[in-house]
Design a protein around this motif. Structure first.
Motif, PDB file in Angstrom:
ATOM      1  N   TYR A 150      92.865  52.528 115.439  1.00 58.24           N
ATOM      2  CA  TYR A 150      92.298  51.569 116.302  1.00 58.24           C
ATOM      3  C   TYR A 150      91.888  52.508 117.632  1.00 58.24           C
ATOM      4  N   ARG A 151      92.636  53.104 118.100  1.00 63.69           N
ATOM      5  CA  ARG A 151      92.309  53.763 119.503  1.00 63.69           C
ATOM      6  C   ARG A 151      90.970  54.590 119.416  1.00 63.69           C
ATOM      7  N   LEU A 152      90.755  55.375 118.186  1.00 63.70           N
ATOM      8  CA  LEU A 152      89.756  55.972 117.818  1.00 63.70           C
ATOM      9  C   LEU A 152      88.401  55.056 117.893  1.00 63.70           C
ATOM     10  N   TYR A 153      88.616  53.641 117.016  1.00 61.86           N
ATOM     11  CA  TYR A 153      87.425  53.076 116.969  1.00 61.86           C
ATOM     12  C   TYR A 153      87.088  52.513 118.497  1.00 61.86           C
ATOM     13  N   GLU A 154      88.143  52.404 119.245  1.00 61.90           N
ATOM     14  CA  GLU A 154      87.976  51.904 120.755  1.00 61.90           C
ATOM     15  C   GLU A 154      87.271  52.748 121.246  1.00 61.90           C
ATOM     16  N   LEU A 155      87.559  54.165 121.527  1.00 65.68           N
ATOM     17  CA  LEU A 155      86.992  55.135 122.111  1.00 65.68           C
ATOM     18  C   LEU A 155      85.546  55.311 121.607  1.00 65.68           C
ATOM     19  N   ILE A 156      85.297  55.130 120.486  1.00 68.56           N
ATOM     20  CA  ILE A 156      84.005  55.155 119.820  1.00 68.56           C
ATOM     21  C   ILE A 156      82.657  54.103 120.393  1.00 68.56           C
ATOM     22  N   PRO A 209      72.801  62.007 113.666  1.00 68.66           N
ATOM     23  CA  PRO A 209      72.753  60.693 114.409  1.00 68.66           C
ATOM     24  C   PRO A 209      73.947  60.583 115.212  1.00 68.66           C
ATOM     25  N   PRO A 210      74.017  59.739 116.359  1.00 64.82           N
ATOM     26  CA  PRO A 210      75.271  59.536 117.051  1.00 64.82           C
ATOM     27  C   PRO A 210      76.099  58.725 116.181  1.00 64.82           C
ATOM     28  N   ILE A 211      77.451  58.693 116.383  1.00 65.50           N
ATOM     29  CA  ILE A 211      78.487  57.878 115.867  1.00 65.50           C
ATOM     30  C   ILE A 211      78.091  56.559 116.719  1.00 65.50           C
ATOM     31  N   THR A 212      77.841  55.311 115.943  1.00 62.53           N
ATOM     32  CA  THR A 212      77.549  54.045 116.413  1.00 62.53           C
ATOM     33  C   THR A 212      78.313  53.106 115.612  1.00 62.53           C
ATOM     34  N   PRO A 213      79.018  52.298 116.278  1.00 62.05           N
ATOM     35  CA  PRO A 213      79.825  51.191 115.690  1.00 62.05           C
ATOM     36  C   PRO A 213      78.732  50.237 115.211  1.00 62.05           C
ATOM     37  N   VAL A 214      79.108  49.617 114.024  1.00 68.12           N
ATOM     38  CA  VAL A 214      78.275  48.546 113.309  1.00 68.12           C
ATOM     39  C   VAL A 214      78.711  47.309 113.235  1.00 68.12           C
ATOM     40  N   ARG A 215      79.906  46.996 113.861  1.00 66.24           N
ATOM     41  CA  ARG A 215      80.306  45.817 113.740  1.00 66.24           C
ATOM     42  C   ARG A 215      81.756  45.694 114.693  1.00 66.24           C
ATOM     43  N   GLY A 216      82.184  44.700 115.277  1.00 62.54           N
ATOM     44  CA  GLY A 216      83.368  44.589 115.990  1.00 62.54           C
ATOM     45  C   GLY A 216      84.698  44.566 115.239  1.00 62.54           C
ATOM     46  N   ALA A 217      85.808  45.166 115.646  1.00 60.56           N
ATOM     47  CA  ALA A 217      86.932  45.199 114.851  1.00 60.56           C
ATOM     48  C   ALA A 217      88.103  44.843 115.779  1.00 60.56           C
ATOM     49  N   SER A 218      89.053  44.625 115.336  1.00 59.69           N
ATOM     50  CA  SER A 218      90.539  43.952 115.822  1.00 59.69           C
ATOM     51  C   SER A 218      91.468  45.027 115.276  1.00 59.69           C
ATOM     52  N   LYS A 228      83.815  39.831 117.409  1.00 61.57           N
ATOM     53  CA  LYS A 228      84.972  40.141 116.688  1.00 61.57           C
ATOM     54  C   LYS A 228      85.716  41.161 117.361  1.00 61.57           C
ATOM     55  N   GLY A 229      86.847  41.074 117.783  1.00 66.76           N
ATOM     56  CA  GLY A 229      87.582  42.224 118.454  1.00 66.76           C
ATOM     57  C   GLY A 229      88.742  41.646 119.342  1.00 66.76           C
ATOM     58  N   ASP A 230      89.583  42.408 119.750  1.00 70.30           N
ATOM     59  CA  ASP A 230      90.775  41.848 120.608  1.00 70.30           C
ATOM     60  C   ASP A 230      90.816  42.975 121.547  1.00 70.30           C
ATOM     61  N   GLY A 231      89.947  44.136 121.787  1.00 70.72           N
ATOM     62  CA  GLY A 231      90.123  45.035 122.679  1.00 70.72           C
ATOM     63  C   GLY A 231      89.055  45.054 123.835  1.00 70.72           C
TER      64      GLY A 231
END
Length: 181
Positions: A57-63, A38-47, A7-10
């Motif tokens: 959204y830009r913050l999510y993409e950077l992480i 612990p490090p910040i780790t994305p747990v799922r894709g996002a759009s 999932k995700g469009d970026g």
């Protein structure tokens, strides 16, 4: 990686798909773990539609990009140094050339800028020079300057040096900084 790629469009989602196909690397073990969180780790894709505004959204993409870079292959550069002589003086020029962008691809088209802080173009131009080649001196000039003191350190730079040299403990370092400042 799998949930990020589904999932995700970026850029992060597209890069996660490529990384899954190519195979991810184990995270590097030569870093420093302070153990405080612990490090910040994305747990799922996002759009983009999952966020209320563009900055979120830009913050999510950077992480996500940072996480993907941590499980990507190493990048490789070729360092090039050339010594030129003019008017009896030696001048040195240095540059870098990206051989394999590796982890920098996680950051998109401009990711390789991490590898060539002085600029992307100088390395390949220096490599084309041949030993003994004569160059034409264009617009020679002379400047008179005086030495300048180094810039003041930021608090984070000072804390980093204190940690590197074993000065103080995590609990006492901030107090030391206050005393010095």
């Amino acid at each position: 990686l799998e949930s990020m790629s589904q999932k995700g469009d970026g850029h992060a989602s597209k890069y996660a798909q490529r990384l899954l196909k190519a195979g991810s690397s184990a995270p590097r073990s030569d870093g420093h773990d302070a153990g405080d969180h612990p490090p910040i780790t994305p747990v799922r894709g996002a759009s983009w539609s999952d966020f209320r505004d563009n900055n979120s959204y830009r913050l999510y993409e950077l992480i996500a990009q940072h996480f993907l870079a941590s499980v990507s292959p190493d990048a490789t550069t070729k360092e090039i140094s050339v010594t030129l002589q003019a008017a009896g003086e030696d001048f040195e020029a240095r540059g870098s050339q990206v051989v394999d962008p590796g982890w920098t691809e996680a950051y998109g088209a401009n990711g390789a800028a991490f590898l060539t802080p002085g600029g992307v173009g100088l390395g390949p131009r220096l490599e084309r020079l041949k030993k003994g080649q004569k160059l034409q001196l264009v617009r020679p000039s002379k400047e008179r300057k005086e030495t300048e003191p180094p810039e003041l350190m930021t608090e984070s730079e000072l804390l980093g040096l204190m940690e590197a040299h074993g000065i103080g403990t995590d609990a006492s370092m901030a107090t030391h900084v206050e005393t010095v400042v």
